[in-house]
Design a protein around this motif. Structure first.
Motif, PDB file in Angstrom:
ATOM      1  N   THR A 129       0.845  -1.184   0.000  1.00  0.00           N
ATOM      2  CA  THR A 129       0.000   0.000   0.000  1.00  0.00           C
ATOM      3  C   THR A 129       0.883   1.237   0.000  1.00  0.00           C
ATOM      4  OG1 THR A 129      -1.718  -1.188   1.204  1.00  0.00           O
ATOM      5  CG2 THR A 129      -1.816   1.227   1.253  1.00  0.00           C
ATOM      6  N   SER A 131      -0.595   4.482  -0.846  1.00  0.00           N
ATOM      7  CA  SER A 131      -1.498   5.530  -0.380  1.00  0.00           C
ATOM      8  C   SER A 131      -2.890   4.927  -0.340  1.00  0.00           C
ATOM      9  CB  SER A 131      -1.463   6.743  -1.325  1.00  0.00           C
ATOM     10  OG  SER A 131      -2.082   6.438  -2.557  1.00  0.00           O
ATOM     11  N   GLU A 132      -3.865   5.746  -0.010  1.00  0.00           N
ATOM     12  CA  GLU A 132      -5.234   5.241   0.076  1.00  0.00           C
ATOM     13  C   GLU A 132      -5.674   4.574  -1.226  1.00  0.00           C
ATOM     14  OE1 GLU A 132      -9.656   7.122   0.612  1.00  0.00           O
ATOM     15  OE2 GLU A 132      -8.061   7.913   1.900  1.00  0.00           O
TER      16      GLU A 132
END
Length: 143
Positions: A129, A131-132
């Motif tokens: 991951t 970022s969002e």
């Protein structure tokens, strides 16, 4: 090794679909990454690439979902609830490691921790991951 940056669930599904189009019977795909990193979205794409029209969802409580109807049968394992390789072996999942069809394993790092790497024939797909919405997806093809 190939690295991709996905900016959306749809891009992650599309990457899985491209892999699914190339898979052959007997292949095992090991997915590694944290919760919410896109592993199940990737499996949805693999299923689509195999021609499976079934609704794919994570088999967290069943351990394995089987999808037929495509050009190859898809075995979708989720090892989230199993914490050690011993627990996994005692669950009787060995048959899925040499499938007549294709096996995709979520949380594969629980079966093959860093000190016990996956067999060379297993394709490793790592999810990170960033970022969002962004994920780094690295494919390490098996032999």
């Amino acid at each position: 090794m190939a690295t991709f940056i996905s900016h959306s669930p749809d891009e992650t599904i599309a990457l899985g679909e491209r892999l699914g189009l190339e898979l052959r019977s007997g292949q095992v795909i090991a997915l590694c990454g944290e919760l919410g990193a896109g592993k199940t979205q990737f499996v949805k794409g693999v299923a689509s690439g195999l021609g499976t029209s079934a609704r794919v969802h994570s088999p967290t409580f069943a351990l394995v979902n089987v999808y037929a109807g495509g050009r190859l049968r898809l075995y979708h394992l989720d090892l989230y609830r199993l914490e050690t390789p011993e627990q996994i072996r005692s669950a009787g999942l060995e048959e899925y490691l040499a499938p007549v069809g294709v096996t995709v394993i979520e949380w594969a790092e629980r079966l093959w921790p860093a000190d016990q790497p996956a067999p060379p024939a297993v394709t490793i797909v790592k999810f990170e991951t960033l970022s969002e919405r962004e994920r780094r997806i690295t494919l390490e093809p098996g032999a």
